[in-house]
Design a protein around this motif. Structure first.
Motif, PDB file in Angstrom:
ATOM      1  N   HIS A  28       0.828  -1.206   0.000  1.00  0.00           N
ATOM      2  CA  HIS A  28       0.000   0.000   0.000  1.00  0.00           C
ATOM      3  C   HIS A  28       0.865   1.260   0.000  1.00  0.00           C
ATOM      4  O   HIS A  28       0.734   2.084  -0.879  1.00  0.00           O
ATOM      5  CB  HIS A  28      -0.978  -0.006   1.175  1.00  0.00           C
ATOM      6  N   GLN A  32       4.116   1.526   6.064  1.00  0.00           N
ATOM      7  CA  GLN A  32       2.808   1.077   6.527  1.00  0.00           C
ATOM      8  C   GLN A  32       2.964   0.098   7.684  1.00  0.00           C
ATOM      9  O   GLN A  32       4.010  -0.514   7.852  1.00  0.00           O
ATOM     10  CB  GLN A  32       2.071   0.396   5.394  1.00  0.00           C
ATOM     11  N   CYS A  34       2.003  -3.470   8.990  1.00  0.00           N
ATOM     12  CA  CYS A  34       1.591  -4.731   8.364  1.00  0.00           C
ATOM     13  C   CYS A  34       0.752  -5.591   9.308  1.00  0.00           C
ATOM     14  O   CYS A  34       0.473  -6.750   9.009  1.00  0.00           O
ATOM     15  CB  CYS A  34       2.821  -5.494   7.889  1.00  0.00           C
ATOM     16  N   CYS A  37      -2.383  -7.276   7.586  1.00  0.00           N
ATOM     17  CA  CYS A  37      -2.103  -7.709   6.221  1.00  0.00           C
ATOM     18  C   CYS A  37      -3.385  -8.229   5.584  1.00  0.00           C
ATOM     19  O   CYS A  37      -3.676  -7.940   4.432  1.00  0.00           O
ATOM     20  CB  CYS A  37      -1.031  -8.801   6.240  1.00  0.00           C
ATOM     21  N   CYS A  39      -7.167  -7.739   6.161  1.00  0.00           N
ATOM     22  CA  CYS A  39      -8.043  -6.829   6.892  1.00  0.00           C
ATOM     23  C   CYS A  39      -9.214  -7.570   7.537  1.00  0.00           C
ATOM     24  O   CYS A  39      -9.935  -8.308   6.855  1.00  0.00           O
ATOM     25  CB  CYS A  39      -8.571  -5.773   5.935  1.00  0.00           C
ATOM     26  N   ASN A  68      -5.501   2.771   2.464  1.00  0.00           N
ATOM     27  CA  ASN A  68      -4.334   3.015   3.313  1.00  0.00           C
ATOM     28  C   ASN A  68      -4.729   3.079   4.783  1.00  0.00           C
ATOM     29  O   ASN A  68      -3.886   2.987   5.668  1.00  0.00           O
ATOM     30  CB  ASN A  68      -3.666   4.338   2.917  1.00  0.00           C
ATOM     31  N   HIS A  71      -3.726   0.470   7.400  1.00  0.00           N
ATOM     32  CA  HIS A  71      -2.272   0.303   7.457  1.00  0.00           C
ATOM     33  C   HIS A  71      -1.560   1.453   8.168  1.00  0.00           C
ATOM     34  O   HIS A  71      -0.347   1.401   8.345  1.00  0.00           O
ATOM     35  CB  HIS A  71      -1.714   0.113   6.048  1.00  0.00           C
ATOM     36  N   ALA A  76      -4.124   0.845  12.955  1.00  0.00           N
ATOM     37  CA  ALA A  76      -3.880  -0.582  13.186  1.00  0.00           C
ATOM     38  C   ALA A  76      -3.844  -0.896  14.675  1.00  0.00           C
ATOM     39  O   ALA A  76      -4.450  -1.878  15.132  1.00  0.00           O
ATOM     40  CB  ALA A  76      -2.573  -1.006  12.510  1.00  0.00           C
TER      41      ALA A  76
END
Length: 122
Positions: A28, A32, A34, A37, A39, A68, A71, A76
């Protein structure tokens, strides 16, 4: 640090940071997170984050290529915080079964958006 701790830390860093060892990195954007990875909200069908695309056979599938949001490190982390709060008193398999509910996941997504916003830019 003992070897078991090093191995575990390596796993944590590869998940929670930018996994530069991944053959797809960056899928992406540079730097970012991860952690997600895959979703947990897929398919969210949020047109601010993705879109339906046509397959070769003409059917539609949800694409997250332009997303995005999940990430971003702060997003996250907040998603993980929400999930761990909801599952803190459950065994691992019970947690997975509980979270494997689209309505619960969409409520988590909404709460994170309310707290941190829905900006998809990098």
């Amino acid at each position: 640090m003992i070897d078991l701790a090093k191995d575990h830390l390596k796993k944590v860093l590869s998940l929670c940071g930018a996994n530069r060892d991944c053959e797809y990195f960056p899928c992406h954007y540079e730097n970012q997170s991860c952690l997600w990875c895959y979703c947990p909200f897929y398919p969210c069908e949020d047109e601010n984050l993705g879109e339906f695309v046509k397959r070769k056979d003409g059917s539609l599938i949800w694409s997250c290529m332009k997303c995005n949001w999940i990430h971003k490190p702060e997003i996250a982390s907040e998603v993980l915080k929400e999930i761990t709060e909801l599952t803190k008193d459950k065994k691992l398999n019970d947690s997975i079964e509980f979270i494997d509910n689209h309505e619960i996941l969409m409520n988590i997504k909404r709460r994170v958006e309310e707290k941190l916003g829905k900006d998809n830019s990098v």
